[in-house]
Design a protein around this motif. Structure first.
Motif, PDB file in Angstrom:
ATOM      1  N   HIS A 143       0.817  -1.218   0.000  1.00  0.00           N
ATOM      2  CA  HIS A 143       0.000   0.000   0.000  1.00  0.00           C
ATOM      3  C   HIS A 143       0.851   1.269   0.000  1.00  0.00           C
ATOM      4  CE1 HIS A 143      -4.127  -1.792   1.375  1.00  0.00           C
ATOM      5  NE2 HIS A 143      -3.756  -2.179   0.171  1.00  0.00           N
ATOM      6  N   ARG A 144       2.083   1.175   0.503  1.00  0.00           N
ATOM      7  CA  ARG A 144       2.953   2.350   0.411  1.00  0.00           C
ATOM      8  C   ARG A 144       3.325   2.625  -1.045  1.00  0.00           C
ATOM      9  NH1 ARG A 144       8.172   2.219   3.120  1.00  0.00           N
ATOM     10  NH2 ARG A 144       8.382   4.371   2.425  1.00  0.00           N
ATOM     11  N   ASN A 146       1.028   2.402  -3.488  1.00  0.00           N
ATOM     12  CA  ASN A 146      -0.286   2.504  -4.119  1.00  0.00           C
ATOM     13  C   ASN A 146      -0.292   3.153  -5.485  1.00  0.00           C
ATOM     14  OD1 ASN A 146      -1.999   1.206  -2.489  1.00  0.00           O
ATOM     15  ND2 ASN A 146      -2.581   2.986  -1.277  1.00  0.00           N
ATOM     16  N   ARG A 157      -6.566  -1.877  -5.559  1.00  0.00           N
ATOM     17  CA  ARG A 157      -5.324  -2.139  -4.858  1.00  0.00           C
ATOM     18  C   ARG A 157      -5.424  -3.461  -4.118  1.00  0.00           C
ATOM     19  NH1 ARG A 157      -5.131   4.128  -2.950  1.00  0.00           N
ATOM     20  NH2 ARG A 157      -4.626   4.904  -5.022  1.00  0.00           N
ATOM     21  N   ASP A 161      -8.591  -0.891  -0.566  1.00  0.00           N
ATOM     22  CA  ASP A 161      -8.037   0.409  -0.971  1.00  0.00           C
ATOM     23  C   ASP A 161      -7.991   1.360   0.209  1.00  0.00           C
ATOM     24  OD1 ASP A 161      -8.114  -0.643  -3.459  1.00  0.00           O
ATOM     25  OD2 ASP A 161      -9.358   0.920  -4.366  1.00  0.00           O
ATOM     26  N   ASP A 162      -6.994   2.239   0.218  1.00  0.00           N
ATOM     27  CA  ASP A 162      -6.971   3.266   1.246  1.00  0.00           C
ATOM     28  C   ASP A 162      -6.386   4.535   0.669  1.00  0.00           C
ATOM     29  OD1 ASP A 162      -4.255   2.512   1.033  1.00  0.00           O
ATOM     30  OD2 ASP A 162      -3.891   3.247   3.055  1.00  0.00           O
ATOM     31  N   TYR A 266      -1.125  -1.711  11.402  1.00  0.00           N
ATOM     32  CA  TYR A 266      -1.217  -1.379   9.974  1.00  0.00           C
ATOM     33  C   TYR A 266      -0.942   0.115   9.756  1.00  0.00           C
ATOM     34  CZ  TYR A 266      -3.302  -0.237   5.472  1.00  0.00           C
ATOM     35  OH  TYR A 266      -3.512   0.280   4.219  1.00  0.00           O
ATOM     36  N   ILE A 270       2.115   1.980   7.520  1.00  0.00           N
ATOM     37  CA  ILE A 270       1.999   2.865   6.357  1.00  0.00           C
ATOM     38  C   ILE A 270       2.394   4.303   6.688  1.00  0.00           C
ATOM     39  CG2 ILE A 270       0.232   1.466   5.168  1.00  0.00           C
ATOM     40  CD1 ILE A 270      -1.798   3.651   6.052  1.00  0.00           C
ATOM     41  N   HIS A 445       3.755   8.539  -1.514  1.00  0.00           N
ATOM     42  CA  HIS A 445       2.844   8.029  -0.496  1.00  0.00           C
ATOM     43  C   HIS A 445       3.159   8.635   0.872  1.00  0.00           C
ATOM     44  CE1 HIS A 445       1.780   5.292   2.797  1.00  0.00           C
ATOM     45  NE2 HIS A 445       0.659   5.122   2.120  1.00  0.00           N
TER      46      HIS A 445
END
Ligand SMILES: [Zn+2]
Length: 672
Positions: A143-144, A146, A157, A161-162, A266, A270, A445
């Motif tokens: 996710h970093r 993304n 993703r 997703d975030d 988490y 991130i 990110h």
């Protein structure tokens, strides 16, 4: 404005009009079809020869001057990138960033030799996953990065997703949001039985199989992994929701929604240091995800992560890995061949290193004298608009004052960027294309995550500006942005004013500030109604005339333009042309009335307007667009439908009652 072969024959018999025969070697006259009279069909007259020389390519539905402009921009960005790569510029400079991405991205020999080696550390990390906690750690790592999945094709993703977004409740603040994700195909595609989607399902299965064969080296094992991951994604799809069920919750409550995930851990991974509230878009999905995390085997989850790691990085990997990705993409999009490597690398630069690339483009392609010339043109058009509003006799003084205030506050940006940020910590090197893309993704990110708890700065630098592309008007900031003011295909800075004022999109974009939509936003971009009821009604009456006019146009037998859905753009075309003409009439060229290339200044002005809008479209595509009630009228109608409302057009080309381009004065529309 009908156009038949009989009129072609007639105008041929009568001979070309005098102004066409006088035109020598001028770029505007080079596009003219001398067999068509401007009184019959101005669009065909002005651009017929260009359309003949530029047929719609086999694989395209539409083709126009904007495509040529885009090709030109790509070619220039290629040259700019090559020059940057040839230098050893200082760290953090635009040359260094673009140069490093270009040098590694174009080195196909090194990329192919490296294969999956640059991802070895990531693959090892996945192999060592022993628990759901380890699994979520890898998800956080991905996710970093993304940004890498944010292209038009891979939309979702890994797992979910975030992101950090503008808070819709308080537009000065940001909010962290969580939404469903984790799917390679569309939510409903997994259970679909129609043949186009079955074809995509098969292509996806094949892509999974090829990827696992590459990773595991064993056909049986690859088949088993492919089936298991396909099944896992199907179950994620089944747990996905339709639409947005947005629910604001305290971070502590996430533990109740999806207790299997250690959310604090988490967030730490991130890079979020402080977070109180989260906007969860699809709470139901996270409940389903939670039970699936416990239900599916860890080995299957590990294969899922491996597949996603390869998939999102495929555009930066060796030809074999990319080819497998492209075969799947081709099944979904119908695109038969990948674009050449250089174009793909430019595309990545444009999207992810837009700010440095835009800086190099600005320096190389839009010299300060061009920028200042177009700034004066913009100011002249703004002033012409102000005068029109000032002299309008159908609105009250209070609405008039607010409209003039809004025009005064309108921000016009020509050429990007006006500001720069410090890139010295972005760790790009000349070792690996995929690692460079990962490094820049992580850098962006982390920068974004850090902004989570800071208020929104309206003057914030646009990190991914558009380059050489379309101009735009933004309601929320009352701003016109013109990435490249020079008309497409015309790099010569010695253009005459008629061409510049006629071809520019500045009038169109400025007109958006007070169009059928723009009138609902005030000078600061807030959505407030600042019109008195009587003024709003008067405005509505004037716009209705435009709606009716376009409703009557029939570009294809039996299919009309939708005057309502195209209103906003038609209005910007009409008002934009009107105010650009007002401004042009104050120039020396207009006042002296000197012919250039055989044309009067007024004729050149209208020809230039048509020049910037040359294009054509296949009937099937045009029909679909008309039925779909899009925002834009067809190219021909956007030219003919507008000029026929402007009195000076009749003067310029001697249009008389009875001519197809003729519209009686009482039927002409003037909004401002
Ligand atoms: Zn527009």
């Amino acid at each position: 404005m009908s156009f038949t072969s009989i009129t072609v024959l007639l105008s041929l018999a009568m001979g070309a009009p005098s102004w066409a025969s006088q035109a020598a070697q001028d770029f505007l006259s080079a596009n003219i079809d001398p067999t068509v009279s401007p009184r019959e069909d101005f669009f065909r007259y002005a651009s017929g020869e260009w359309l003949r020389r530029n047929p719609i390519p086999e694989d395209k539905a539409r083709w126009g001057i904007w495509n040529v402009a885009s090709d030109e921009t790509y070619a220039r960005l290629r040259t700019i990138s090559e020059k940057a790569a040839a230098r050893m510029a200082y760290r953090g400079s635009a040359e260094q960033l673009i140069g490093d991405v270009w040098a590694t991205g174009m080195d196909s020999a090194a990329i192919n030799k490296q294969g999956l080696a640059p991802l070895k550390l990531d693959l090892d990390r996945i192999a060592e996953v022993r628990s759901i906690r380890d699994l979520i750690d890898v998800v956080a790592m991905l996710h970093r990065r993304n940004m890498l999945t944010d292209n038009y094709f891979v939309r979702q993703r890994v797992l979910f997703d975030d992101g950090v977004e503008r808070d819709e409740i308080d537009s000065n603040q940001r909010i962290y949001s969580l939404s469903q994700g984790g799917l390679t195909m569309g939510r409903l595609a997994y259970s679909a039985t129609d043949s186009p989607r079955v074809k995509v399902q098969n292509a996806f299965r094949e892509y999974l199989f090829r990827t696992f064969l590459r990773l595991h080296g064993d056909r049986g094992k690859a088949r088993a992994s492919a089936d298991a991951v396909y099944d896992l994604e199907s179950r994620l799809a089944a747990g996905s929701e339709h639409g947005d069920m947005s629910r604001r919750m305290r971070t502590a409550d996430l533990g109740q929604l999806a207790p299997t995930i250690d959310w604090n851990r988490y967030f730490q991974q991130i890079g979020v240091t402080r977070i109180d509230a989260v906007d969860v878009r699809q709470p139901g999905f996270f409940r389903a995800l939670d039970s699936l995390l416990r239900a599916a085997s860890l080995e299957t989850w590990k294969d899922y992560l491996r597949f996603w790691l390869i998939k999102v990085n495929a555009p930066f990997l060796d030809d074999g890995t990319y080819g497998e990705f492209f075969a799947y993409k081709s099944a979904v999009t119908g695109q038969s061949q990948p674009e050449p490597r250089w174009r793909r690398v430019v595309w990545q630069e444009k999207n992810w290193l837009g700010l440095p690339l835009a800086k190099l483009y600005l320096d190389a392609e839009i010299p300060p004298n061009a920028r200042s010339r177009y700034r004066s043109v913009a100011e002249a058009i703004r002033e012409a608009f102000r005068e029109r509003v000032e002299h309008s006799d159908w609105i009250s003084d209070s609405t008039k004052d607010s409209a003039i205030h809004k025009l005064g506050r309108l921000r016009i940006t020509i050429g990007y960027p006006e500001r720069w940020i410090d890139f010295r910590t972005m760790p790009l090197r000349r070792d690996s294309y995929v690692l460079n893309m990962i490094r820049s993704a992580e850098w962006f990110h982390d920068r974004e995550i850090k902004s989570l708890n800071t208020p929104i700065d309206k003057e914030e630098v646009d990190l991914h500006p558009s380059i050489g592309g379309d101009a735009e008007y933004l309601h929320s900031s009352n701003e016109v942005r013109v990435p490249d003011p020079v008309p497409p295909g015309l790099r010569d800075q010695q253009l005459d004013d008629a061409t510049v004022y006629g071809a520019t999109w500045l009038g169109h974009e400025i007109a958006h500030a007070l169009d059928s939509e723009g009138r609902y936003y005030d000078a600061s971009g807030n959505r407030v109604d600042w019109w008195t009821a009587a003024d709003a009604a008067a405005f509505e009456k004037r716009t209705q005339g435009l709606v009716d006019q376009y409703n009557e146009l029939m570009p294809l037998e039996g299919l009309h333009v939708d005057g309502r859905s195209t209103l906003r753009e038609n209005m910007a075309d009409l008002v934009g042309l009107r105010i650009a003409l007002d401004a042009f009439k104050k120039t020396e060229q207009f006042k002296k009335n000197v012919r250039v290339g055989g044309f009067t200044p007024l004729q050149r002005f209208f020809l230039a307007y048509a020049y910037a809008r040359m294009g054509h479209e296949r009937p099937e595509s045009l029909a679909a667009r008309l039925r779909g009630r899009g925002a834009y009228a067809p190219d021909r109608e956007r030219v003919n439908g507008v000029v026929a409302n402007i009195a000076e057009f009749y003067e310029a080309f001697d249009v008389q009652p009875g001519d197809p381009m003729y519209r009686p004065e009482r039927a002409r529309v003037q909004v401002w």
